[in-house]
Write an enzyme that holds these catalytic residues in place. Structure first.
Site, mmCIF file in Angstrom:
data_model
loop_
_atom_site.group_PDB
_atom_site.id
_atom_site.type_symbol
_atom_site.label_atom_id
_atom_site.label_comp_id
_atom_site.label_asym_id
_atom_site.label_seq_id
_atom_site.Cartn_x
_atom_site.Cartn_y
_atom_site.Cartn_z
ATOM 1 N N PHE B 233 0.813 -1.223 0.000
ATOM 2 C CA PHE B 233 0.000 0.000 0.000
ATOM 3 C C PHE B 233 0.841 1.265 0.000
ATOM 4 O O PHE B 233 0.375 2.327 0.397
ATOM 5 C CB PHE B 233 -0.979 0.014 1.181
ATOM 6 C CG PHE B 233 -1.786 -1.237 1.311
ATOM 7 C CD1 PHE B 233 -2.640 -1.637 0.295
ATOM 8 C CD2 PHE B 233 -1.684 -2.033 2.441
ATOM 9 C CE1 PHE B 233 -3.374 -2.813 0.398
ATOM 10 C CE2 PHE B 233 -2.423 -3.207 2.552
ATOM 11 C CZ PHE B 233 -3.264 -3.598 1.527
ATOM 12 N N ILE B 620 -10.224 -1.879 -19.382
ATOM 13 C CA ILE B 620 -9.829 -2.739 -18.269
ATOM 14 C C ILE B 620 -9.177 -4.005 -18.830
ATOM 15 O O ILE B 620 -9.774 -4.724 -19.633
ATOM 16 C CB ILE B 620 -11.057 -3.090 -17.400
ATOM 17 C CG1 ILE B 620 -11.735 -1.813 -16.882
ATOM 18 C CG2 ILE B 620 -10.654 -4.010 -16.256
ATOM 19 C CD1 ILE B 620 -10.861 -0.914 -16.036
ATOM 20 N N THR B 625 -9.345 -9.172 -11.736
ATOM 21 C CA THR B 625 -8.373 -8.581 -10.808
ATOM 22 C C THR B 625 -8.662 -7.092 -10.602
ATOM 23 O O THR B 625 -8.438 -6.562 -9.516
ATOM 24 C CB THR B 625 -6.935 -8.775 -11.317
ATOM 25 O OG1 THR B 625 -6.849 -8.297 -12.656
ATOM 26 C CG2 THR B 625 -6.522 -10.234 -11.267
ATOM 27 N N GLN B 629 -9.236 -5.259 -7.112
ATOM 28 C CA GLN B 629 -8.454 -4.087 -6.737
ATOM 29 C C GLN B 629 -9.363 -2.953 -6.274
ATOM 30 O O GLN B 629 -9.058 -2.243 -5.317
ATOM 31 C CB GLN B 629 -7.602 -3.647 -7.927
ATOM 32 C CG GLN B 629 -6.444 -2.764 -7.510
ATOM 33 C CD GLN B 629 -5.541 -2.431 -8.670
ATOM 34 O OE1 GLN B 629 -5.772 -2.832 -9.808
ATOM 35 N NE2 GLN B 629 -4.502 -1.692 -8.392
ATOM 36 N N LYS B 692 -6.010 3.298 -18.197
ATOM 37 C CA LYS B 692 -5.545 4.258 -17.197
ATOM 38 C C LYS B 692 -5.412 3.514 -15.864
ATOM 39 O O LYS B 692 -5.788 2.353 -15.747
ATOM 40 C CB LYS B 692 -6.527 5.419 -17.088
ATOM 41 C CG LYS B 692 -6.759 6.125 -18.431
ATOM 42 C CD LYS B 692 -7.548 7.425 -18.315
ATOM 43 C CE LYS B 692 -9.027 7.228 -18.170
ATOM 44 N NZ LYS B 692 -9.790 8.499 -18.261
ATOM 45 N N GLY B 693 -4.875 4.183 -14.858
ATOM 46 C CA GLY B 693 -4.624 3.508 -13.577
ATOM 47 C C GLY B 693 -5.878 3.324 -12.750
ATOM 48 O O GLY B 693 -6.890 4.004 -12.945
ATOM 49 N N GLU B 696 -5.318 3.720 -7.143
ATOM 50 C CA GLU B 696 -5.554 4.845 -6.221
ATOM 51 C C GLU B 696 -7.018 5.277 -6.223
ATOM 52 O O GLU B 696 -7.613 5.492 -5.168
ATOM 53 C CB GLU B 696 -4.663 6.046 -6.574
ATOM 54 C CG GLU B 696 -3.239 5.731 -7.008
ATOM 55 C CD GLU B 696 -2.407 4.989 -5.989
ATOM 56 O OE1 GLU B 696 -2.616 5.193 -4.783
ATOM 57 O OE2 GLU B 696 -1.552 4.173 -6.398
#
Lengths: 326, 739
Positions: B233, B620, B625, B629, B692-693, B696
């Site tokens: 983390f 995605i 997963t 997440q 994209k991420g 977070e």
């Protein structure tokens, strides 16, 4: 953890004898608390006397009394048919405590003997009269959100962490202990102590005595019961405040009632005045509110636990209502 | 055309290893003659070590040595700085104590138990000095780091002139990452200038780089292994003093040394989310158009490093508002240095911003969701650039529909269920969609298997699984013949796993190297296989581990191609990074969180009943997963909202709840059904996958959704996390206790 020797006696007498020979020794059963204390350097026994071989694992009916061996696991006790049917309050309280994994290890005797979770007691670099008499109370001028509002002293404001013990105090259980001089019986409500000037003593068990069983007398509390535990997370958290209520209601009159609280004192906190106030009365919100007022009179709070008085006031009423309508 | 592998809910390639105990984490390694270490840590918060008595410890059974500033081998890299410079805690350099829990010695013995016991026998005397651990009391020491200067556009403090305004202070306590796996390292000097490390890290290459700088030995002499990590983390994004202490101990005793720290030490040795105080002020026209936002944040740092993160970042571009100014200051305290904790600064900032928007919406009598849509930024108002992709409005719509937003009664404390107060709240989150530089090697063997190697990390999201899917789509090789290897410093460079950038960064390099590999195979076929002579790499079809001519008349398998040429393998390496597109577009991921809560009217206990989280994170790669997440981030968000708070006793500068029993991370019973949805539309510019991420944004904004729901349920606004029962109790009516 310091080096220690380990013995595993297979008779009650041998266990008590082993303790008599070595005063730094400790009995160990589930070890769910003692191992923490040893790892933190709070308790440094030179010998561990493992009592798991002793024949103290029985749950049986003695006439109308329920006899519970000291080595019965918390999880087994909570799930036992006699407990679920005759003493559902105890079952509820047990299941509110710790986590499944801990309940699978923890014993009845060990649950009673667990030490406070006060952080100052566990951190050997901070003061604590319970751990080291006359070193001062870290909690009184420190972080005391979890601490006592009843029966504390200027030496110690720690609380007893058990849920099971709150139910046993409410149910007028008796503790059976064995020592070098034989057996004796201690009323459950007299087993744990208030801190007074001797906060190092959690209970009235003599050093070389061993809890062998707990007995619960017969009572009519099978329907109108509630164990309410208010905590910061939904499971595996100590009580901010807990309330055990058991009552017998007929014809809209409370014939008999027991109320005890956890998380508020150095011992399970019975509320005899509130019980008296409700006996013979109707189970109404007004009466419950009066009982809660009586129960929370005399609460003494500190810098961070002022909320506990209000929480106790509300929780008592909530638990009473829940039990009455159960 | 075959169904693409990306976008599928493929099982984790290492799932079986993880659940059967086959995965080897750092502490599972056992070099021959390994010794065990335990730390002795400071019990004061500021001052100096006066003396260390090791007599008793050295006499204890099995003890090899006690290493401290008095006898540690020198660290050549320390010489580049002066003591007292803000260069981090230079462990064992001198006798200064900057914070409680700082390591003062490391004890090495032949078993862990003996090391721990001997550590308890080390007697340390201190010259104690006054310490400061309380941020509120230290505000006069607040300062600004050059990395985080004041920002403004338009008029400063324009909110003050608006017809409708809101201004409030929001505080978040210190939070600790607390992954299940404890921190530590195994250090093994195989020669005086050759070091092997088994580390818990989010980046083996950055460990290698740090060690190289400190010990001044050649990079190739430092080998770092970290194939599996049991959660991090953010706490494993750097090398900590505990790791240097272990390396020094191993150097001194000339044997491999393993250190695994305790749960208590996790609170003081591996960073934390700094406690913060944020003032948000905003103003709007009567019809809900934002005219000004001012965001002022203060957070803590250590005496020896300035830790900064994106606390005020989101405020600058999230809403279409002409006048925005921000300020971010640090208060240095006698504490260890913070580190990014999931969502990092943006999670902190979003609690303030998204709570404030909610508060303003009630003043405006506009639905909070409508208010956000009304002020939606179609282009990035901070950089004046178009977004590379932004489907936030779709995300709002999906979330609102799935939670049943329209059926809520907007009035606070108007809804009840079974005696519980019911509240619905929502919020949004955003985080930069990054793409760094990474290199991947692809090795195609003559048995048709493809191995990819890169020094990437996997702290849990399923890195290797995603990479296999990406490689399968490019190469047409079946996923079960592809292996992605990571966590070795001998592999080509990849950055740390942090900032939600691994798929974007390493995945792009996987894509590139796979294209390069195909080209290599094509050229091989064109030059060596007669049927392919007339074609070009672009015309060849790549399917099922075969090269196929455009007319589909001739096929050759990879195996056959390599075997024909007697090649055991073909190896290609490619480096990849973003280019000019990053200057033309603003790249962000977005999330939307909706929460339904129950609040007990008599006890103030909050229980979340239902969560809907929606992500706009581009395409995605693995829906399974990715969903996990998102849920993981939400659970972190539940902790931030309701339970997590590391509490200090400022008299001592020591934590009072530094264990899993008293520091409350959410348990299963705190975690309600969580529905995760993805907009799942490709970003056309960011990278070959259009992804994209995600890591977070799963957490960013979540705490505000809960706090907003609690307000809706109770009419009580909690601006001080976590929302524990006591904070609702004093305002919840004591008149109407209910069962």
């Amino acid at each position: 953890m310091n080096p220690f020797s380990y013995v595993r006696p297979n008779s009650l007498k041998a266990a008590i004898d082993a303790m008599a020979r070595d005063h730094s020794a400790r009995f160990i059963a589930g070890g769910t608390n003692l191992l923490d204390l040893m790892k933190n350097g709070v308790t440094l026994p030179e010998k561990l006397i493992d009592i798991n071989q002793l024949p103290l694992r029985e749950i049986r009916q003695d006439g109308n009394t329920l006899h519970i061996g000291a080595l019965v696991l918390n999880s087994d006790l909570a799930a036992h048919e006699l407990v679920k049917t005759q003493h559902p309050l105890l079952s509820e309280a047990l299941l509110a405590g710790a986590s499944q994994q801990l309940r699978n290890m923890a014993t009845v005797g060990g649950n009673m003997m667990q030490r406070t979770r006060c952080t100052y007691f566990y951190d050997t670099s901070m003061p604590c009269n319970k751990r080291q008499p006359n070193s001062g109370c870290g909690a009184i001028g420190g972080i005391n959100r979890m601490h006592a509002i009843f029966g504390a002293s200027d030496n110690c404001i720690a609380v007893h962490p058990s849920d099971m013990c709150v139910a046993l105090a409410a149910l007028d259980a008796t503790v059976l202990v064995a020592g070098p001089k034989g057996e004796r019986r201690i009323p459950f409500t007299d087993f744990h102590r208030l801190p007074g000037n001797t906060p190092q003593l959690d209970n009235n068990l003599a050093k070389n005595e061993l809890i062998t069983a707990v007995e619960i007398p017969p009572h009519p509390f099978t329907k109108h019961i509630c164990y309410l535990k208010v905590r910061d997370r939904a499971s595996y958290a100590f009580a901010l405040v807990s309330v055990a209520v058991a009552m017998d209601i007929s014809d809209n009159v409370i014939r008999n009632i027991r109320i005890a609280m956890g998380g508020v004192a150095h011992k399970p906190w019975r509320l005899p005045d509130a019980e008296k106030a409700l006996t013979g009365k109707a189970p109404t919100s007004d009466n419950f509110r009066l009982a809660a007022t009586i129960a929370t009179q005399g609460a003494k709070t500190y810098a961070h636990n002022g909320f506990k008085k209000d929480l106790a006031f509300n929780s008592i009423q909530t638990a009473l209502l829940k039990a009455a309508t159960a | 055309m075959k169904k693409p592998q990306t976008g599928q809910p493929m099982d984790r390639v290492d799932g079986r290893l993880k659940v059967t105990g086959g995965a080897k984490y750092f502490a599972d390694h056992q070099p021959a003659d390994m010794q065990f270490a335990a730390l002795v840590c400071s019990t004061i918060s500021c001052g100096a070590i006066a003396s260390i008595s090791t007599t008793k410890a050295l006499r204890a059974p099995g003890v090899a040595d006690v290493v401290s500033h008095l006898n540690a081998p020198p660290v050549p890299g320390y010489k580049k700085t002066n003591p007292g410079d803000k260069n981090g805690l230079q462990i064992f350099r001198d006798n200064r104590i900057y914070s409680n829990g700082q390591p003062v010695a490391i004890v090495v013995a032949n078993t862990m138990e003996r090391a721990v016991y001997a550590a308890s026998l080390v007697e340390v005397q201190y010259n104690q000095e006054t310490h400061y651990t309380n941020m509120e009391a230290g505000m006069d020491k607040a300062f600004q780091n050059n990395r985080m200067k004041d920002y403004s556009r338009g008029e400063i403090n324009a909110w003050q002139k608006a017809p409708v305004t809101h201004s409030a202070q929001y505080t978040i306590p210190l939070e600790v990452h607390n992954p299940m796996e404890l921190a530590g390292i195994i250090a093994h000097w195989t020669s005086p200038d050759t070091l092997t490390l088994y580390a818990k890290t989010q980046g083996v290459k950055s460990v290698q780089e740090t060690i190289q700088e400190l010990f001044e030995i050649p990079e190739q002499n430092i080998t770092v292994h970290s194939r599996f990590v049991g959660g991090a983390f953010g706490m494993a994004l750097r090398v900590w003093p505990l790791e240097i202490a272990t390396i020094l101990a191993a150097k001194k005793i000339r044997k491999p040394v393993k250190l695994v720290i305790t749960r208590e030490q996790m609170f003081t040795l591996v960073g934390y989310r700094p406690n913060s105080s944020q003032k948000i002020s905003m103003g709007a026209t009567a019809d809900g158009k934002l005219t000004g936002i001012t965001h002022e944040a203060v957070a803590i740092t250590s005496p020896y490093e300035d830790f900064t993160e994106g606390i005020v970042a989101m405020t600058k571009f999230m809403y279409d508002c002409p006048n925005v100014n921000t300020r971010y200051q640090l208060v240095p305290l006698n504490m260890s240095t913070p580190i990014w904790m999931r969502g990092p600064g943006e999670a902190t900032g979003s609690f303030a911003l998204e709570s404030a928007i909610d508060e303003l919406s009630y003043k405006l009598k506009i639905d909070p969701l409508q208010l956000r849509i009304l002020n939606h930024a179609d282009t990035d108002p901070e950089r004046n650039l178009p977004f590379s992709s932004k489907y936030l409005k779709e995300a709002y719509q999906i979330g609102a529909e799935k939670i049943g937003w329209s059926s809520r009664n907007p009035a606070p404390r108007s809804m009840q269920e079974n005696g519980m107060l019911v509240g619905y709240g929502m919020s949004s989150g955003t985080f930069g969609a990054y793409r760094g530089k990474a290199t991947v090697s692809a090795i195609l063997k003559s048995d048709g298997t493809l191995t990819l190697q890169s020094a990437a990390a996997d702290i849990g999201p399923g890195t290797a699984t995603a990479m296999v899917q990406i490689a399968a789509d490019v190469t047409g090789i079946s996923p079960d013949k592809i292996t992605f290897m990571l966590g070795e410093s001998t592999f080509p460079y990849a950055p740390e796993q942090g900032g939600s950038a691994t798929v974007s960064t390493v995945g792009s390099a996987v894509s590139d190297v796979c294209h390069a590999l195909l080209k290599e195979l094509a050229n091989l076929a064109i030059s060596q296989v007669p049927a392919f002579k007339q074609t070009t790499p672009e015309l060849i079809i790549y399917e099922d581990g075969q090269l196929i001519t455009a007319d589909r008349q001739t096929k050759i398998t990879h195996e056959a191609l390599l075997q024909q040429q007697k090649l055991p393998e073909v190896k290609v390496t490619a480096t990849s990074q973003g280019g000019e597109e990053r200057k033309k577009y603003s790249m962000y991921s977005f999330s939307v969180h909706f929460a339904k809560v129950h609040v007990h009217p008599a006890t103030g206990v909050v229980r979340i009943q239902h969560i809907v989280s929606v992500a706009d994170a581009g395409a995605i790669v693995n829906t399974k997963t990715a969903r996990s997440q998102m849920i993981g981030g939400v659970v972190g968000g539940i902790g931030m909202a309701l339970t997590e708070e590391a509490i200090l006793d400022h008299r001592f500068g020591r934590f009072v709840n530094n264990n899993y029993a008293d520091y409350h991370v959410p348990v299963n019973a705190d975690t309600p059904p969580t529905d995760v949805y993805f907009v799942n539309k490709k970003d056309p510019y960011i990278n070959p996958m259009g992804s994209k991420g995600l890591g977070e944004i799963a957490l960013i904004g979540f705490a505000a959704a809960v706090s907003n729901a609690v307000f809706h349920a109770t009419g009580i606004r909690v601006r001080d996390l976590p929302i524990t029962p006591d904070k609702l109790l004093h305002i919840v009516s004591t008149e109407n206790a209910t069962a």
